[in-house]
Design an enzyme around this catalytic site. Sequence first.
Site, PDB file in Angstrom:
ATOM      1  CB  CYS A 158      30.500  39.799 -33.789  1.00 50.58           C
ATOM      2  SG  CYS A 158      31.566  38.903 -34.938  1.00 50.58           S
ATOM      3  CB  CYS A 167      30.969  36.061 -33.511  1.00 52.82           C
ATOM      4  SG  CYS A 167      32.181  37.336 -33.796  1.00 52.82           S
ATOM      5  CG  ASP A 168      27.471  35.865 -31.658  1.00 50.88           C
ATOM      6  OD1 ASP A 168      28.152  34.869 -31.352  1.00 50.88           O
ATOM      7  OD2 ASP A 168      27.599  36.976 -31.107  1.00 50.88           O
TER       8      ASP A 168
END
Length: 313
Positions: free
Chosen positions: A136, A139-140
């Site tokens: 992701c 997300c990261d």
Amino acid sequence: MAKTSTKCLIIGSGPAGYTAAIYAARAGMEPILYQGEQPGGQLTITTDVENYPGYPEGIMGPQMMTDFQKQAERFGTDVRFGLINKVDFSGEKHLAYVDNGDEVEAEAVIISTGASAKWLGLESEQRLNSKGVSACAVCDGFFFRGQDVVVVGGGDTAAEEASYLAKLCKKVYMLVRRDEMRASNIMQSRVFNAKNIEILWNTEAEEVLGEEAVEGVRVLNNVTGEKKELKATGFFVAIGHKPNTDIFKGWLDMDENGYILTERGTTKTNVEGVFASGDAQDHVYRQAVTAAGTGCMAALDAERYLAAKEVAV
Ligand code: NDP
């Protein structure tokens, strides 16, 4: 083998499921929530979550899901460990079967079983998961600002992740296993226009390198047989997701990839009293906050459904 009856059964324990539980419990629906195979869902396999509003310092994914669970339990949600492995939506009351042999009869069912990222299946990919390996970018990606990263895949997800990462990272290598991409033209052109994305065609990842954290990737050109090592600190696998909806096949309308179809602007499925929320019905946004939002919608839809049924009796 125990049989329970409930007004509201919630299947799944990610942000969608727990948010549905908080709303359903506060509305007096006394929900029962089955956690499924991975209690807490996909967030329990991430580290820091920095994009969920309300946590100015960020929070660890597993801690966030523990907090969600506690909040759902505080209002009386009956949270149960177990996997629903079969449903029967043929009657007025819906039936769900638990893997321990128990059976639940529910007037309303909220599905929040999520989706799972597909992985390549490399040992090194598993070992370095959350240590530079991610599925992701939203997300990261932030953790790899100014660094070099690798994205695997040639579909819309991969193109989107590569384009997103290109804005944050110094360099993005994109590994495409064929000599063309599956992604839509518009997504491909975004990739081609980004100066810091280098596409490696006919290329597969053989091994993610590094002991404690990702340090690089050994890749193979499947036409020439040439191998080389790319230096990178992030390894993003973007080869698709699989919604966890197999047990609902035959009962619920789905798209060709197995995402549950809902009536526009609602969480209603084609079966009365069955509502779908979170990633099980969303292949576009796939964020904790959007999943939580649709979990809330599902609980409100379920509450209104039950209220209308009571009036009709
Ligand atoms: P897709 O199935 O469309 O693409 C998967 C990609 O990963 C393909 O390029 C495939 O290669 C590659 N791949 C699969 N397995 C491997 C493997 N083991 N090793 C290397 N490469 C592999 O999945 P997506 O998640 O990209 O998209 C799913 C759906 O969601 C699509 O309908 C897509 O259009 C949609 N979507 C739309 C978006 C948007 O419009 N903004 C954003 C994201 C998704 P190959 O082609 O060789 O099979």
